[in-house]
Design a protein around this motif. Structure first.
Motif, PDB file in Angstrom:
ATOM      1  N   MET A   1       0.848  -1.182   0.000  1.00 16.77           N
ATOM      2  CA  MET A   1       0.000   0.000   0.000  1.00 16.77           C
ATOM      3  C   MET A   1       0.883   1.231   0.000  1.00 16.77           C
ATOM      4  O   MET A   1       1.818   1.345   0.780  1.00 16.77           O
ATOM      5  N   ASN A   2       0.569   2.195  -0.858  1.00 20.88           N
ATOM      6  CA  ASN A   2       1.418   3.360  -1.026  1.00 20.88           C
ATOM      7  C   ASN A   2       0.647   4.639  -0.702  1.00 20.88           C
ATOM      8  O   ASN A   2       0.764   5.630  -1.399  1.00 20.88           O
ATOM      9  N   SER A   3      -0.162   4.618   0.363  1.00 21.22           N
ATOM     10  CA  SER A   3      -0.958   5.785   0.695  1.00 21.22           C
ATOM     11  C   SER A   3      -0.129   6.783   1.492  1.00 21.22           C
ATOM     12  O   SER A   3       0.845   6.420   2.150  1.00 21.22           O
ATOM     13  N   CYS A   4      -0.519   8.036   1.389  1.00 21.36           N
ATOM     14  CA  CYS A   4       0.117   9.055   2.200  1.00 21.36           C
ATOM     15  C   CYS A   4      -0.945  10.058   2.624  1.00 21.36           C
ATOM     16  O   CYS A   4      -2.016  10.144   2.034  1.00 21.36           O
ATOM     17  N   TYR A   5      -0.639  10.776   3.670  1.00 24.55           N
ATOM     18  CA  TYR A   5      -1.539  11.780   4.226  1.00 24.55           C
ATOM     19  C   TYR A   5      -0.830  13.119   4.196  1.00 24.55           C
ATOM     20  O   TYR A   5       0.345  13.213   4.541  1.00 24.55           O
ATOM     21  N   ASN A  22      -5.854  13.033   1.685  1.00 22.72           N
ATOM     22  CA  ASN A  22      -4.977  12.312   0.763  1.00 22.72           C
ATOM     23  C   ASN A  22      -4.215  13.324  -0.092  1.00 22.72           C
ATOM     24  O   ASN A  22      -4.407  14.530   0.040  1.00 22.72           O
ATOM     25  N   LYS A  23      -3.371  12.837  -0.980  1.00 19.38           N
ATOM     26  CA  LYS A  23      -2.492  13.747  -1.721  1.00 19.38           C
ATOM     27  C   LYS A  23      -3.238  14.705  -2.650  1.00 19.38           C
ATOM     28  O   LYS A  23      -2.705  15.751  -2.999  1.00 19.38           O
ATOM     29  N   LYS A  53       3.331   9.059   6.169  1.00 15.92           N
ATOM     30  CA  LYS A  53       2.918   7.697   5.837  1.00 15.92           C
ATOM     31  C   LYS A  53       1.800   7.210   6.748  1.00 15.92           C
ATOM     32  O   LYS A  53       1.017   6.353   6.376  1.00 15.92           O
ATOM     33  N   ARG A  55      -1.523   7.947   9.211  1.00 10.67           N
ATOM     34  CA  ARG A  55      -2.623   8.873   9.484  1.00 10.67           C
ATOM     35  C   ARG A  55      -2.512   9.493  10.875  1.00 10.67           C
ATOM     36  O   ARG A  55      -2.774  10.679  11.054  1.00 10.67           O
TER      37      ARG A  55
END
Length: 87
Positions: A1-5, A22-23, A53, A55
């Protein structure tokens, strides 16, 4: 998973809003509450405060900046999401 906040700031004249999402959230002006749209009838300047990275860390950052500015000095109407807590 490549999510970022992303924690960001919107500025228009003297008005400031601190947010997190999110981005794409900092530059997405379509899904905003009525009080936000009244405060920012024009597109505000966007400043990225930080990218995270996790939340929880992003929420701490957002809350810290809301406390730093104070709700009375922001467009934000809600209290910060999280209270300060030890990491």
């Amino acid at each position: 998973m490549n999510s970022c906040y992303v924690v960001y700031k919107h500025i228009l004249g003297e008005k400031i809003y601190i947010g997190m999402g999110n981005k794409s959230r900092p530059t997405d002006f379509t899904k905003r509450k009525p009080n936000y749209k009244r405060a920012f009838p024009e597109t505000p300047r966007v400043e990225i405060i930080g990218t995270f990275k996790h939340r929880e860390i992003a929420e701490l950052c957002e809350s810290g900046f809301i406390r730093l500015y104070g709700l009375d000095n922001l467009v934000n109407h809600n209290q910060p999401r999280v209270l300060y807590k030890p990491l």
